[in-house]
Design a protein around this motif. Sequence first.
Motif, PDB file in Angstrom:
ATOM      1  N   ALA A  96      40.167  41.959  50.457  1.00  0.00           N
ATOM      2  CA  ALA A  96      41.140  43.049  50.305  1.00  0.00           C
ATOM      3  C   ALA A  96      41.486  43.336  48.861  1.00  0.00           C
ATOM      4  O   ALA A  96      42.172  44.321  48.580  1.00  0.00           O
ATOM      5  N   THR A  97      41.056  42.500  47.922  1.00  0.00           N
ATOM      6  CA  THR A  97      41.418  42.727  46.520  1.00  0.00           C
ATOM      7  C   THR A  97      40.710  43.968  45.970  1.00  0.00           C
ATOM      8  O   THR A  97      39.604  44.321  46.379  1.00  0.00           O
ATOM      9  N   GLY A  98      41.383  44.626  45.036  1.00  0.00           N
ATOM     10  CA  GLY A  98      40.821  45.822  44.423  1.00  0.00           C
ATOM     11  C   GLY A  98      41.773  46.380  43.392  1.00  0.00           C
ATOM     12  O   GLY A  98      42.941  45.960  43.290  1.00  0.00           O
ATOM     13  N   PRO A  99      41.349  47.386  42.607  1.00  0.00           N
ATOM     14  CA  PRO A  99      42.214  47.927  41.557  1.00  0.00           C
ATOM     15  C   PRO A  99      43.434  48.656  42.091  1.00  0.00           C
ATOM     16  O   PRO A  99      44.425  48.806  41.355  1.00  0.00           O
ATOM     17  N   ASP A 100      43.420  49.098  43.331  1.00  0.00           N
ATOM     18  CA  ASP A 100      44.566  49.816  43.901  1.00  0.00           C
ATOM     19  C   ASP A 100      45.356  48.940  44.861  1.00  0.00           C
ATOM     20  O   ASP A 100      46.082  49.437  45.717  1.00  0.00           O
ATOM     21  N   ALA A 125      38.638  39.544  38.780  1.00  0.00           N
ATOM     22  CA  ALA A 125      37.599  40.573  38.652  1.00  0.00           C
ATOM     23  C   ALA A 125      37.931  41.849  39.415  1.00  0.00           C
ATOM     24  O   ALA A 125      37.165  42.808  39.375  1.00  0.00           O
ATOM     25  N   SER A 126      39.071  41.877  40.112  1.00  0.00           N
ATOM     26  CA  SER A 126      39.380  43.032  40.964  1.00  0.00           C
ATOM     27  C   SER A 126      40.048  44.173  40.206  1.00  0.00           C
ATOM     28  O   SER A 126      39.991  45.321  40.629  1.00  0.00           O
ATOM     29  N   GLY A 127      40.751  43.864  39.123  1.00  0.00           N
ATOM     30  CA  GLY A 127      41.500  44.879  38.408  1.00  0.00           C
ATOM     31  C   GLY A 127      42.840  45.196  39.035  1.00  0.00           C
ATOM     32  O   GLY A 127      43.561  46.088  38.568  1.00  0.00           O
ATOM     33  N   GLY A 128      43.228  44.463  40.070  1.00  0.00           N
ATOM     34  CA  GLY A 128      44.516  44.689  40.713  1.00  0.00           C
ATOM     35  C   GLY A 128      45.558  43.688  40.242  1.00  0.00           C
ATOM     36  O   GLY A 128      45.377  42.974  39.250  1.00  0.00           O
ATOM     37  N   ARG A 129      46.659  43.628  40.971  1.00  0.00           N
ATOM     38  CA  ARG A 129      47.743  42.721  40.626  1.00  0.00           C
ATOM     39  C   ARG A 129      47.802  41.598  41.656  1.00  0.00           C
ATOM     40  O   ARG A 129      47.646  41.840  42.864  1.00  0.00           O
ATOM     41  N   GLY A 210      41.192  44.343  33.495  1.00  0.00           N
ATOM     42  CA  GLY A 210      42.448  44.988  33.803  1.00  0.00           C
ATOM     43  C   GLY A 210      43.201  44.205  34.861  1.00  0.00           C
ATOM     44  O   GLY A 210      42.771  43.152  35.332  1.00  0.00           O
ATOM     45  N   GLY A 211      44.321  44.729  35.273  1.00  0.00           N
ATOM     46  CA  GLY A 211      45.136  44.028  36.259  1.00  0.00           C
ATOM     47  C   GLY A 211      45.925  42.904  35.633  1.00  0.00           C
ATOM     48  O   GLY A 211      45.897  42.677  34.415  1.00  0.00           O
ATOM     49  N   ASP A 212      46.660  42.161  36.458  1.00  0.00           N
ATOM     50  CA  ASP A 212      47.483  41.074  35.952  1.00  0.00           C
ATOM     51  C   ASP A 212      47.840  40.123  37.083  1.00  0.00           C
ATOM     52  O   ASP A 212      47.588  40.388  38.256  1.00  0.00           O
TER      53      ASP A 212
END
Length: 406
Positions: A96-100, A125-129, A210-212
């Motif tokens: 379920a991980t992803g940038p959004d 590596a997902s760019g999400g939080r 990206g992400g954090d």
Amino acid sequence: MTHEATTTATAPPSAPSTSVSPTARQVWTRGRGILLALVVLLVAGIAMAALRSGDRHGRLDPRSADPYGSRAVAALLADHGVSTRVVTTLDQARAATGPDTTLLVAVPDLLTHHQQSQLHTATTASGGRTVLISPDTPSVTGLAPGVTADPAPGFDTTLAPDCSLPAARRAGTAETGDGVRYSTTVQNADSCYPSDGLPTLLRIPHTAHGGDTVLLGAPDILYNDRLDKQGNASLALQLLGSRPHLVWYLPSLTDDSTQDTGERGFFDLLPSGWLWGTLQLFIAAALAALWRARRFGPLVPEKLPVAIRASETTEGRARLYRKVNARDRAAAALRSTTRTRLAPLVGIPVTQAHTPEALLPALSGRLDTDGQTLHDLLFGPPPGDDAALVSLADRLDALEREVRRP
């Protein structure tokens, strides 16, 4: 000890013997206090577990309306267009991980080291939080490298942001101090809501993709009954609502969706408080044992409640000698008593009664027996069997009668 009593002690085994094994009543009397204490502890533990069984039912579950549930947060997020999905396995969380997407890990300490490594690889590596709720030492190493957890909570539960993170500055004071505090060596990290100099909210940026990752030291801002306090609701909405999708991961010990090569043992699953409490109990028990075993001075003679005849005491000791085949001790007692009685009869002080050089010449002057025979009789080796012990007793009686003869 008289020779007759010792003769009784060396009688055939058919003679009655006194049992020294504790009876069932004695065992019950000695152990009932400990047993009662264990029963009380067991009943108290069951009662406390029953009373508190519903206190944290559905803890940090966005579907639960209990005081420690998080249904109110999910409802507020839904009003702001953020969808919430609950997952219970690691495979579902990784997929379920992803940038959004914001991934919230409710109890990260339940994850094994292997699971933490897999989850960290997927989230960075997902760019999400990724939001970690109260991660302690077992999990910060794998999920947030470069971060150190301090499990000692501060004295204040309501803290001010004291950082430049926009979400924290807009929320203002929040209840983040009743949990874990952190320190980090990561550059550009946001350290907010400090308690005694250590932050209770830490944001680690992922510079590569990206992400954090956000570490929240206490879960209070997500509880239903604490959401309307201070700036809890604002902080929760901003931390969890920065992406349109929220995946709420509730780790479980029964999660077998991944092959774990680093299974945690039974003691790893116990909270640290239980281990420290058990250690303190052991230390207290050791100190109590030392206290009870301490000698307070010399033994004080005490009058017996009843008068016991000397013959009974002698017979009891003789039976104990027979039970352990202590012929050497019985023979030594017979010879010592005989020498003590013979010494005054031949003009020797009692203090020299056990010295062969003083006693044997005096006896030889009164008797026709040679000195070697007297030495073997009064100072010789212990008898080899019961018959020899009986013979020794008879010979000592005969020697004493002969010396007493006018």
